[in-house]
Scaffold this active site. Sequence first.
Site, PDB file in Angstrom:
ATOM      1  N   ASP A   1      37.599  -8.009   2.201  1.00  0.00           N
ATOM      2  CA  ASP A   1      38.836  -8.637   2.795  1.00  0.00           C
ATOM      3  C   ASP A   1      40.052  -8.775   2.020  1.00  0.00           C
ATOM      4  O   ASP A   1      39.931  -8.898   0.935  1.00  0.00           O
ATOM      5  CB  ASP A   1      38.158  -9.961   3.148  1.00  0.00           C
ATOM      6  CG  ASP A   1      37.746 -10.335   4.397  1.00  0.00           C
ATOM      7  OD1 ASP A   1      37.630  -9.371   5.143  1.00  0.00           O
ATOM      8  OD2 ASP A   1      37.418 -11.395   4.783  1.00  0.00           O
TER       9      ASP A   1
ATOM     10  N   ASP B   1      30.418 -10.731   0.661  1.00  0.00           N
ATOM     11  CA  ASP B   1      31.696  -9.774   0.835  1.00  0.00           C
ATOM     12  C   ASP B   1      32.715  -9.705  -0.501  1.00  0.00           C
ATOM     13  O   ASP B   1      32.337 -10.706  -1.382  1.00  0.00           O
ATOM     14  CB  ASP B   1      32.751  -9.881   1.960  1.00  0.00           C
ATOM     15  CG  ASP B   1      33.279 -11.382   1.896  1.00  0.00           C
ATOM     16  OD1 ASP B   1      33.107 -12.213   0.975  1.00  0.00           O
ATOM     17  OD2 ASP B   1      34.005 -11.695   2.824  1.00  0.00           O
TER      18      ASP B   1
ATOM     19  N   ASP C   1      36.520 -10.669  -1.545  1.00  0.00           N
ATOM     20  CA  ASP C   1      37.922 -11.159  -1.105  1.00  0.00           C
ATOM     21  C   ASP C   1      39.096 -10.797  -2.083  1.00  0.00           C
ATOM     22  O   ASP C   1      38.792 -11.428  -3.358  1.00  0.00           O
ATOM     23  CB  ASP C   1      38.015 -12.733  -0.579  1.00  0.00           C
ATOM     24  CG  ASP C   1      36.785 -13.019   0.319  1.00  0.00           C
ATOM     25  OD1 ASP C   1      36.497 -12.668   1.449  1.00  0.00           O
ATOM     26  OD2 ASP C   1      35.611 -13.712  -0.338  1.00  0.00           O
TER      27      ASP C   1
HETATM   28  P1  UTP Z   1      34.089 -16.095   2.635  1.00  0.00           P
HETATM   29  O1  UTP Z   1      33.517 -16.401   3.995  1.00  0.00           O
HETATM   30  O2  UTP Z   1      34.357 -14.942   1.922  1.00  0.00           O
HETATM   31  O3  UTP Z   1      32.857 -17.302   1.688  1.00  0.00           O
HETATM   32  O4  UTP Z   1      35.399 -16.986   2.326  1.00  0.00           O
HETATM   33  P2  UTP Z   1      32.493 -17.058   0.185  1.00  0.00           P
HETATM   34  O5  UTP Z   1      32.929 -18.316  -0.378  1.00  0.00           O
HETATM   35  O6  UTP Z   1      33.614 -16.041  -0.595  1.00  0.00           O
HETATM   36  O7  UTP Z   1      31.252 -16.739   0.044  1.00  0.00           O
HETATM   37  P3  UTP Z   1      30.440 -15.462   0.220  1.00  0.00           P
HETATM   38  O8  UTP Z   1      31.530 -14.418   0.490  1.00  0.00           O
HETATM   39  O9  UTP Z   1      29.587 -15.493   1.346  1.00  0.00           O
HETATM   40  O10 UTP Z   1      29.737 -15.111  -1.094  1.00  0.00           O
HETATM   41  C1  UTP Z   1      36.094 -17.218   1.288  1.00  0.00           C
HETATM   42  C2  UTP Z   1      37.141 -18.163   1.450  1.00  0.00           C
HETATM   43  O11 UTP Z   1      38.025 -17.735   2.524  1.00  0.00           O
HETATM   44  C3  UTP Z   1      38.436 -18.572   3.136  1.00  0.00           C
HETATM   45  C4  UTP Z   1      37.316 -19.510   3.498  1.00  0.00           C
HETATM   46  O12 UTP Z   1      37.456 -20.674   3.685  1.00  0.00           O
HETATM   47  C5  UTP Z   1      36.634 -19.511   2.149  1.00  0.00           C
HETATM   48  O13 UTP Z   1      36.974 -20.669   1.456  1.00  0.00           O
HETATM   49  N1  UTP Z   1      38.739 -17.862   4.824  1.00  0.00           N
HETATM   50  C6  UTP Z   1      38.061 -16.901   5.188  1.00  0.00           C
HETATM   51  C7  UTP Z   1      39.910 -18.248   5.291  1.00  0.00           C
HETATM   52  O14 UTP Z   1      40.582 -19.122   4.857  1.00  0.00           O
HETATM   53  N2  UTP Z   1      40.004 -17.646   6.576  1.00  0.00           N
HETATM   54  C8  UTP Z   1      39.218 -16.887   7.158  1.00  0.00           C
HETATM   55  O15 UTP Z   1      39.434 -16.236   8.123  1.00  0.00           O
HETATM   56  C9  UTP Z   1      37.934 -16.449   6.165  1.00  0.00           C
HETATM   57 MN    MN Z   2      33.698 -14.104   0.118  1.00  0.00          MN
END
Ligand code: UTP
Ligand code: MN
Length: 508
Positions: A432, A323, A325
């Site tokens: 997100d 995704d 973020d």
């Molecule tokens: P992601 O699940 O998007 O992972 O969360 P990522 O590292 O970007 O990897 P991809 O997307 O699978 O490539 C990103 C960060 O946001 C935090 C997570 O701890 C992670 O460090 N996060 C995610 C939160 O703090 N709360 C949430 O509800 C979701």
């Molecule tokens: Mn992510």
Amino acid sequence: MIPLKRRKASLPVSQQDDTCKFPHVSIFILERKMGTSRRAFLTRLGRSKGFLIKETYSSSITHVVSENNSGDEVQAWLDNQTGRDASSSVHLLDIRWFTESMEAGHPVIVQDRHILKVNPKPNGDPTAMLMKSYACQRRTPLKHHNSFLTEALEILSQNAEYNDNEGRSVAFRRAASVLKALPRRVRSMQDLRCLPCLGDHSQRVIKEILEDGSSREVESTRQSEQYQAMKALTGIFGVGVRTADRWFREGLRSPDDLIRRGQQLNREQQAGVQYYDDLQKPVTKVEADVISDIVEKAVHAVLPGAEIQLMGGFRRGKEVGHDVDFLITHPEEGKEEGLMPKITNWLKEQGLLLYQKTTRNSYLEKMDGPARASSNMDRFERCFSIFKLQKSAVSCKSSSTASAEDVSTARESERPGEHHSEASGWRAVRVDLVVSPYSQFAFATLGWTGSKLFERELRRWAGQEKHMSLSSHALYDSKQNLYLRAKKEEEIFAYLGLEFIPPSERNA
Ligand code: UTP
Ligand code: MN
């Protein structure tokens, strides 16, 4: 998942000098494997008998006492605190020395049976000595030398998660993470000497892979119907382990099964099924950059002066992600309030949103207090969305590598109700959006950069080693009973007594 809460029994914080009868013997009791309450009990007992017992480790300590730890474990712990070998003049002692001293009413002479044996560290093998046990103390690059082992361990970790066994899942993930931080490929079990976090089970798996090329347990897990179905079902946006497990037990195996059986789905899951194929495809950095431009345009259209930062895996330097973020804030505290609906309305008007659900900001420092802060669920205003990304915009951005194949491989949609991007000029992408007040921005930045294990280890370090509570909103110091403010990530690492690790080395 909510981490198990540890009950904290607080230490009697200070000791009056005049109550101390043996000032030349400065004792530190190691909490590791002992627990907070037993340590607090022993501390009170010792102090009541006039022993000098320090709450934190420092160079003035002469006697380190521990229970159920090997000498190597205590030494490794000390190395983490002090750097290498700063502790060579300290007695590393079993609890027996302490209890005998309590009985005698004075520090008994240290004898061989009290001393924990520390194996000499092999010379010329600096990795063994420098590997620290918390992932947030280490630098973990994106590209490493041991994927052939870490991928296997991560399958077992994933499978444990599917089986609702969080402890086991984290254990495998920690083991994998240690291997990611090694500066070279593991060739034999010898290379693993003195490394932290490698439990018996992980070692068995590693040994089998080193000797036979693969692990039977890993391969049978990978092939198992349950693993494959759970992977497919939890891969649907809006479906967690609990739901997937229920569906699996009802005989469902894939998104197709859900459609075929007319399974009841909520709005989020409907979108998840509808865009399943697209959302399974990794998002590239170029796509993330195009979306960054769009988000920036949307945010600035509704709130000039707002700041936008790309988070998650892409901030750590990943080339693909599941995704995209974003963290959004405004330097004038309060300006960010009510921002999200304005952003999503703008995006909707432009026809850029396929799905969105916004949750309101529910964080209140006064109400939430430090006790909640260790949970990894944050309470920012947040939008879970699915963007409609035009492929032309992406090929424009990547200019040279315009993907003609995207159009030429167009095929008919096989499953009604599902979108197949091959047949259209756009694809669906999970995005997100998170809005943070400026005063919490540093904490939100740290919390949303990841990796998930790195974050988890930061919170564990804060709680277990520093008696602090870290969240994506704040850092609370339980000893001083106050919130520690920070404008930059660097300050948070400093409060935690950690070396600053840049995002690109947080790929734990
Ligand atoms: P992601 O699940 O998007 O992972 O969360 P990522 O590292 O970007 O990897 P991809 O997307 O699978 O490539 C990103 C960060 O946001 C935090 C997570 O701890 C992670 O460090 N996060 C995610 C939160 O703090 N709360 C949430 O509800 C979701
Ligand atoms: Mn992510």
